[in-house]
Write a protein that holds these residues in place. Structure first.
Motif, PDB file in Angstrom:
ATOM      1  N   LEU A 193      -4.641 -21.379 -31.846  1.00  0.00           N
ATOM      2  CA  LEU A 193      -3.249 -20.972 -32.051  1.00  0.00           C
ATOM      3  C   LEU A 193      -2.903 -19.789 -31.150  1.00  0.00           C
ATOM      4  N   ALA A 194      -3.836 -18.844 -31.067  1.00  0.00           N
ATOM      5  CA  ALA A 194      -3.617 -17.664 -30.224  1.00  0.00           C
ATOM      6  C   ALA A 194      -3.421 -18.101 -28.781  1.00  0.00           C
ATOM      7  N   GLU A 195      -4.237 -19.051 -28.356  1.00  0.00           N
ATOM      8  CA  GLU A 195      -4.159 -19.504 -26.968  1.00  0.00           C
ATOM      9  C   GLU A 195      -2.866 -20.250 -26.683  1.00  0.00           C
ATOM     10  N   VAL A 202      -3.429 -10.598 -37.683  1.00  0.00           N
ATOM     11  CA  VAL A 202      -4.593 -11.125 -38.392  1.00  0.00           C
ATOM     12  C   VAL A 202      -5.414  -9.981 -38.987  1.00  0.00           C
ATOM     13  N   VAL A 203      -5.425  -9.916 -40.324  1.00  0.00           N
ATOM     14  CA  VAL A 203      -6.334  -8.971 -40.981  1.00  0.00           C
ATOM     15  C   VAL A 203      -7.693  -9.639 -41.030  1.00  0.00           C
ATOM     16  N   THR A 204      -8.721  -8.981 -40.503  1.00  0.00           N
ATOM     17  CA  THR A 204     -10.026  -9.636 -40.447  1.00  0.00           C
ATOM     18  C   THR A 204     -11.166  -8.636 -40.450  1.00  0.00           C
ATOM     19  N   GLU A 212     -12.576 -10.560 -29.092  1.00  0.00           N
ATOM     20  CA  GLU A 212     -12.356 -11.642 -28.145  1.00  0.00           C
ATOM     21  C   GLU A 212     -10.891 -12.081 -28.074  1.00  0.00           C
ATOM     22  N   VAL A 213     -10.227 -12.145 -29.231  1.00  0.00           N
ATOM     23  CA  VAL A 213      -8.911 -12.785 -29.295  1.00  0.00           C
ATOM     24  C   VAL A 213      -7.745 -11.795 -29.266  1.00  0.00           C
ATOM     25  N   ALA A 214      -7.964 -10.578 -29.790  1.00  0.00           N
ATOM     26  CA  ALA A 214      -6.832  -9.662 -29.972  1.00  0.00           C
ATOM     27  C   ALA A 214      -6.308  -9.100 -28.660  1.00  0.00           C
ATOM     28  N   ASP A 228      -4.252   2.333 -32.627  1.00  0.00           N
ATOM     29  CA  ASP A 228      -3.597   1.130 -32.127  1.00  0.00           C
ATOM     30  C   ASP A 228      -4.001   1.036 -30.658  1.00  0.00           C
ATOM     31  N   ALA A 229      -4.989   0.158 -30.368  1.00  0.00           N
ATOM     32  CA  ALA A 229      -5.540   0.141 -29.014  1.00  0.00           C
ATOM     33  C   ALA A 229      -5.990  -1.263 -28.635  1.00  0.00           C
ATOM     34  N   PRO A 230      -6.088  -1.536 -27.327  1.00  0.00           N
ATOM     35  CA  PRO A 230      -6.661  -2.815 -26.900  1.00  0.00           C
ATOM     36  C   PRO A 230      -8.125  -2.890 -27.347  1.00  0.00           C
ATOM     37  N   PRO A 231      -8.669  -4.095 -27.555  1.00  0.00           N
ATOM     38  CA  PRO A 231     -10.001  -4.223 -28.151  1.00  0.00           C
ATOM     39  C   PRO A 231     -11.101  -3.492 -27.390  1.00  0.00           C
TER      40      PRO A 231
END
Ligand SMILES: Nc1ncnc2c1ncn2[C@@H]1O[C@H](COP(=O)(O)OP(=O)(O)O)[C@@H](O)[C@H]1O
Ligand SMILES: [Mg+2]
Lengths: 251, 261
Positions: A193-195, A202-204, A212-214, A228-231
């Motif tokens: 879905l993300a792709e 997404v709370v995870t 990988e996805v965020a 609040d930052a890139p992974p």
């Protein structure tokens, strides 16, 4: 990565100084954040920190005491009708699936499109089949939720939310109540879905998945978004004490 | 005796109890047989029941009609009130609670007489005995049904509500397709039991002469002077129908249990 990822559209969620109280307890404290179309935002943090509450304010499942939230073209707090309209454009997936247990998978997927969107039975049915194929369980269409595994039930729940063709998807710990061997089949669906370019929050607790996805990772604790930052940055160079403590415990 | 102590002991105790009960039962039966007026029993003439079968059947029809009314209207009002009792508007919830408590905690007989004699005095609307009877039995049934439906609704897991809200389902769909079907399943056994209670309780309406089975039996016995035969037959009719209904409830309960996964 596929197109859609990284492509930043206009702002679709904007929280301004949002405060949510349960009685005198502040579950969210002056939370401000923005999400743009196509972004995948993962939310992590200790239990009881306010992650679910934050997510639930976005589709009006929790009312807010202060501040305002703009989601798509709706400004919250809003009236009942407007919240209902918003919910039809914002899909939500719960930790405990919450499928309608007395209905077949088909009925679970067609109920909202026929009654809330006015699709014909045939159209809704086509849509249901297409979505079940997409989440890989088209052969289960006439089963009841109780006959499916947890992983299958959660995939049905995702398909049910997608059947409304939402513009935003909210996931609240979608794999937390699954047996370990079923976690990946659900994460794969969410990754797909993300792709496809879906805007998602997404709370995870799946750190590998978030990394990988965020596009961005939020750290929520004590009712505040502390980071609040890139992974890469989030996991590589923690900036907050509590974030660092949380990560060292979980990784 | 051989075997484990515990087993032997409990076996002995059961046997001892059985012997005691048997002795007691035989004694009681003997006493009854001695006391019973066999002459009277021999002189009973049940042909009167057959003779008056048509009015009795008509009375039974009215009883069943009252039961059906209490059931259908009671469930209808009960469901509406149970839904109102979930309202965020507090005065509405209080009104439902007040209604339920008043009608559950006063005797049907008192409600009946009050509705028949006091209500017309206040409102100027005169009701026939049958209308008062239907009103009383429906209002009381409604109060009990409200509680049953409310309990059924509240037993539906919170996640079902949340999913319905999150999908933006219209109110009507949420109630009729998501909440009420599983609630109904929980409700059916107590609903049927309640209908049986009102089937029996309808006999109280004979105080206003509403021509149900009890009233009719009374009238016939007044002209034939055969009350024992008639009331025995009427008791048998109540029993047979009541028994059939409770057996049906058990059947339903078993089917529901089996289909629960
Ligand atoms: N309905 C509620 N009533 C009262 N307190 C609540 C309610 N929902 C959540 N809370 C409280 O708000 C805080 C945040 O909860 P939640 O958002 O569920 O945390 P998380 O999802 O991060 O584990 C917790 O302290 C929780 O006890
Ligand atoms: Mg939570």
């Amino acid at each position: 990565m596929t197109e859609g990822r990284g492509k930043r559209g206009q702002t679709v969620v904007r929280c301004v100084e949002v405060t949510k109280r349960f009685g005198s307890f502040e579950a969210l404290r002056k939370v401000s954040v923005e999400v743009r179309a196509g972004e995948v935002v993962c939310i992590i943090g200790p239990s009881g920190g306010g992650k679910s509450t934050f997510l639930r304010t976005l589709n009006g499942l929790e009312s807010i005491e202060e501040g305002e939230i703009h989601v798509l073209d709706v400004r919250l707090p809003a009236g009942k009708r407007e919240i209902e309209r918003l919910r039809r454009e914002v899909g939500m997936v719960f930790q405990s699936f919450n499928l309608f247990l007395h209905m077949s998978v088909r009925a679970n997927l067609t109920l909202a499109p026929t009654t809330a969107l006015g699709l014909s039975k045939a159209e809704a049915n086509e849509r249901a089949k297409r979505l079940l194929t997409r989440v890989g369980i088209e052969e289960q269409i006439d089963k009841y939720p109780g006959q499916l595994s947890g992983g299958q039930q959660q995939r049905v729940a995702i398909a049910r939310a997608l059947a409304m063709e939402p513009k935003i998807m909210l996931f609240d710990e979608p794999t937390s109540s699954l047996d370990p061997e079923m976690v990946n089949e659900v994460l794969d669906v969410i990754r797909g879905l993300a792709e496809s370019g879906m805007t998602m929050l997404v709370v995870t607790h799946e750190m590998g998945f978030a990394r990988e996805v965020a596009d961005r990772v939020l750290f929520i604790t004590d009712g505040q978004i502390l980071v609040d930052a890139p992974p890469a940055e989030f996991f590589g160079r923690p900036t907050d004490e509590r974030q660092a403590a949380f990560l060292s415990k979980i990784l | 005796m051989l075997g484990y102590g515990g087993q032997t002991e409990s076996h002995d105790r059961t046997w001892g109890q059985n012997a005691l009960f048997a002795a007691f039962a035989i004694g009681l039966a003997g006493l009854l047989a001695y006391q019973v007026n066999w002459e009277l029993i021999g002189s009973l003439d049940f042909s009167v029941v057959w003779e008056y079968r048509l009015p009795l059947l008509k009375g039974l029809g009215t009883t069943l009609f009252l039961t059906a009314i209490a059931g259908v209207l009671g469930i209808f009002f009960g469901t509406i009130l149970a839904i109102l009792s979930q309202s965020p508007f507090a005065p509405l919830r209080w009104a439902v609670v007040a209604y339920v408590e008043v009608f559950r905690n006063t005797p049907l007989l008192v409600q009946l007489i009050w509705l028949h004699f006091a209500l017309p005095a206040f409102t100027g609307i005169n009701t026939t005995a049958l209308e008062s009877g239907i009103l009383a039995i429906t209002l009381q049934a409604g109060a009990y049904f409200t509680e049953i439906v409310r309990a059924g609704i509240e037993a539906v897991p919170k996640g079902q509500w949340e999913a319905a809200y999150a999908l933006g389902l219209p109110d009507w769909t949420r109630w009729t397709r998501v909440i009420l079907p599983p609630a109904l399943r929980i409700m059916i056994p107590p609903l049927v039991n309640l209908i049986i209670s009102f089937f029996k309780a309808s006999a109280i309406l004979s105080i206003l002469q509403v021509s149900e089975l009890m009233t009719v039996t009374n009238r016939i016995s007044n002209v034939t002077f055969k009350p024992i035969e008639l009331f025995t037959a009427t008791a048998a009719i109540y029993f047979v129908l009541g028994y059939i209904m409770s057996q049906a409830t058990l059947r339903i309960e078993r089917v529901l249990q089996r289909s629960q996964r």
